[in-house]
Design an enzyme around this catalytic site. Structure first.
Site, PDB file in Angstrom:
ATOM      1  N   SER A 151       0.829  -1.202   0.000  1.00 11.22           N
ATOM      2  CA  SER A 151       0.000   0.000   0.000  1.00 11.22           C
ATOM      3  C   SER A 151       0.867   1.258   0.000  1.00 11.22           C
ATOM      4  O   SER A 151       1.660   1.465  -0.899  1.00 11.22           O
ATOM      5  CB  SER A 151      -0.962  -0.023   1.181  1.00 11.22           C
ATOM      6  OG  SER A 151      -1.896   1.011   1.093  1.00 11.22           O
ATOM      7  N   ASP A 304      -2.471   6.302  -3.955  1.00  8.66           N
ATOM      8  CA  ASP A 304      -1.287   5.660  -3.406  1.00  8.66           C
ATOM      9  C   ASP A 304      -0.792   4.558  -4.343  1.00  8.66           C
ATOM     10  O   ASP A 304      -1.406   4.307  -5.390  1.00  8.66           O
ATOM     11  CB  ASP A 304      -1.571   5.137  -1.995  1.00  8.66           C
ATOM     12  CG  ASP A 304      -2.540   3.978  -1.954  1.00  8.66           C
ATOM     13  OD1 ASP A 304      -3.209   3.726  -2.966  1.00  8.66           O
ATOM     14  OD2 ASP A 304      -2.638   3.310  -0.905  1.00  8.66           O
ATOM     15  N   ASP A 306      -0.900   1.341  -4.728  1.00  5.65           N
ATOM     16  CA  ASP A 306      -1.774   0.285  -5.255  1.00  5.65           C
ATOM     17  C   ASP A 306      -3.177   0.792  -5.553  1.00  5.65           C
ATOM     18  O   ASP A 306      -4.091   0.016  -5.803  1.00  5.65           O
ATOM     19  CB  ASP A 306      -1.814  -0.928  -4.319  1.00  5.65           C
ATOM     20  CG  ASP A 306      -2.490  -0.643  -2.993  1.00  5.65           C
ATOM     21  OD1 ASP A 306      -2.332   0.484  -2.481  1.00  5.65           O
ATOM     22  OD2 ASP A 306      -3.164  -1.538  -2.451  1.00  5.65           O
ATOM     23  N   ASP A 308      -5.686   2.106  -3.917  1.00  6.55           N
ATOM     24  CA  ASP A 308      -6.888   1.840  -3.128  1.00  6.55           C
ATOM     25  C   ASP A 308      -7.229   3.023  -2.220  1.00  6.55           C
ATOM     26  O   ASP A 308      -8.307   3.076  -1.650  1.00  6.55           O
ATOM     27  CB  ASP A 308      -6.777   0.533  -2.334  1.00  6.55           C
ATOM     28  CG  ASP A 308      -5.669   0.523  -1.299  1.00  6.55           C
ATOM     29  OD1 ASP A 308      -4.872   1.480  -1.257  1.00  6.55           O
ATOM     30  OD2 ASP A 308      -5.598  -0.458  -0.536  1.00  6.55           O
TER      31      ASP A 308
END
Length: 579
Positions: A151, A304, A306, A308
């Site tokens: 993340s 960010d 990834d 999400d």
């Protein structure tokens, strides 16, 4: 030699003598030979824990690091559990990965292990957002899925997140059962590594198109986008996976003036233009804000690595760009969704929204204002997904979110989704502009209607084993010696999710909490202040959440009331001796 040193040396010798590659063995020997044993201890004092969401840790050599061996062992444990759970079936898995160093490599290790276990694998051909992995699991009727990501953690980290057949992260009983299977893998020799290429299929553009079609169907005010298609949007993926879908999604929604931060469009796990790729931190948006000022943008969006989570910046009434925090964005999205559902006569009394226990109470207050049911769950989107699953066929999910910049609209994805969030935030901005308003105007109007809820987060970082011990001691001390008063207001209620108790201080009554166990403490005061404390599940941090509120009767009072609420939060921080 103490017990920790004995344990570390024993584990290091296993890696020196076991079936590990020569490069790994040389790195272990170098740590052993070093006069400073800190790295050796941190690398081997424990096994990298496969928690309820999977693995996350610093990349490197050792049992407490992310590497091909720890990823292989985790994958083997997951494969073993899938075979127990779905006997006599051809098990299918989807795998995605982000921009981080080694992410593609780790995804290929996982695919090799799964195929060696006769599990069919759909592997994304290139980096993709985490929410698309969730969508792919459901669309392809997979039993499980994996995404390789850490993340928004610093560049030294990577991770392995496991998903179940509904596209959600693992929850009970699967989480603890997978953990048990992973813990049974006592040696790298237990891991099947002989890849069966015929069981691995590459996927990509076909899934992109289906996913984006679903996102575009979320639109509630297409006429506003048509009228305001030239809305000035600045977007940055901060070197991450958002670059693959967010610009395309905004274009498909009808926006024609999308300004990309070219320096951050390059996928790079070293994140060269930022200190941290975390949109919760203002510095991560510096380049985007420079561009926004240059072109006088209407909205700034930053996802960010990834994709999400999304950070948002808007212009205030002075024309200055300000960053919204996750609570404000969640509340604005909720208010927009429920307002438009209400105006379109879509609310039938069976809809609901979800927030987490550390997310602003304003979200619940807004839902109450529209007579929409709200659920309050533990931190983590897997708990939001659990409620969605439990309510399927009974009630309709509209949206949900958490203060840490994660939001979800509709249920075709079962994890936080910055791609769909960017689409709805852009549409919400167009909707406001179509009424000669700004998002800032909507924020003030929302506070005047529902109350001015002000939140703040203080994160204290404590790294390594020593830091982990200090964090546990802090939680122990707050449990044993809770505050009796904060900012001249008596503590009225203490919620301890570890012990699953709610203590009514005034009446000296203890009630049970119907939530899973979690290391979280919450202190409520008589004036409505909420202070929450929890160690992070993914970072070496202990987090303190502060929520205060007041009435806002006029836009002219906003600055003064803001200062009053900020002073209140600062007083509480001082009283808890956090500075």
């Amino acid at each position: 030699m103490n017990n920790i040193e004995e344990l570390v040396n024993k584990k290091a010798q296993i890696w020196l003598n076991g079936n590990y590659d020569q490069e790994t063995k040389l790195a272990v020997q170098k740590m052993i030979d070093s006069s400073d044993k800190t790295e050796l201890i941190d690398s081997f004092y424990q096994d990298l824990e496969f928690g309820t969401g999977g693995l996350r840790g610093i990349m490197g050599v050792g049992s407490n690091r992310m590497n091909k061996y720890t990823v292989g062992m985790a994958t083997q444990g997951l494969a073993n559990y899938l075979k127990i759970s779905f006997p006599s079936q051809q098990i299918k898995m989807a795998i995605a990965y982000d921009c981080r160093n080694n992410s593609k490599y780790f995804s290929e290790i996982a695919a090799a292990v799964l195929s060696a276990n006769d599990i069919y694998v759909y592997l994304f051909e290139n980096l993709r957002p985490t929410p698309e992995l969730s969508f792919a699991i459901r669309h392809l009727n997979c039993q499980s899925g994996i995404v390789i990501t850490a993340s928004h953690n610093p560049k030294e980290y990577n991770g392995f997140k496991a998903y179940w057949n509904d596209g959600a992260q693992l929850i009970a009983p699967h989480d603890v059962n997978v953990i048990a299977e992973v813990q049974k893998i006592s040696s790298i020799d237990d891991v099947k590594m002989n890849k069966k290429s015929e069981l691995i299929t590459m996927i990509g553009k076909d899934i992109d198109e289906l996913y984006l079609e679903k996102v575009c169907q979320l639109s509630l005010t297409p006429e506003a986008i048509k009228n305001q298609h030239n809305l000035k949007i600045v977007y940055t993926p901060i070197h991450g996976t958002g670059r693959e879908l967010v610009p395309t999604c905004l274009t498909k929604m009808g926006f024609t003036n999308i300004n990309l931060i070219t320096e951050q469009m390059e996928a790079d796990g070293n994140f060269p233009t930022v200190k941290s790729p975390n949109p919760e931190e203002s510095a991560a948006l510096n380049l985007a804000l420079i561009k926004a000022k240059e072109i006088d943008a209407d909205i700034v969006l930053a996802t960010d690595p990834d994709a999400d989570r999304v950070g948002v910046a808007i212009k205030d009434n002075k024309g200055e760009f300000i960053l919204l925090n996750g609570n404000q964005t969640c509340a604005l999205i909720t208010n927009y969704l429920l307002t438009r559902w209400s105006e379109k006569n879509l609310l039938k009394g069976k809809e609901f929204i979800i927030k987490t226990i550390v997310t602003s109470e304003l979200v619940k207050t807004i839902a109450d204002g529209f007579n929409v049911k709200s659920f309050n769950v533990l931190t983590g989107f897997k708990f939001i997904a659990q409620i969605i699953r439990e309510q399927e066929g009974k009630m309709q999910f509209i949206g949900g979110g958490e203060e840490s910049y994660g939001y979800l609209i509709s249920d075709f994805v079962r994890d936080k989704d910055a791609v769909s969030a960017c689409a709805i935030i852009a549409e919400m901005t167009a909707w406001a502009k179509d009424q000669n308003l700004s998002v800032y105007d909507n924020l003030i109007q929302m506070y005047m209607k529902f109350g001015y809820y002000r939140e703040s987060l203080l994160s204290i970082t404590k790294k390594g084993k020593t830091g982990a011990d200090e964090i546990q001691q802090m939680m122990k001390d707050f449990r044993q010696f809770p505050p009796k008063m904060l900012n001249n207001s008596m503590i009225s209620k203490i919620c301890d999710y570890q012990n699953q108790t709610e203590f009514d201080v005034k009446n000296n009554i203890v009630n049970a909490i119907s939530q899973p166990k979690s290391n979280v403490l919450q202190f409520y005061t008589e004036d409505g202040t909420v202070t929450s404390i929890r160690p992070s599940g993914t970072e070496p941090k202990i987090k303190f959440y502060f929520g205060v509120k007041a009435e806002l009767t006029s836009p002219n009072d906003f600055d003064a009331v803001t200062q009053k609420l900020d002073d209140k939060i600062n007083t509480i921080i001082e009283e808890l001796k956090l500075r």
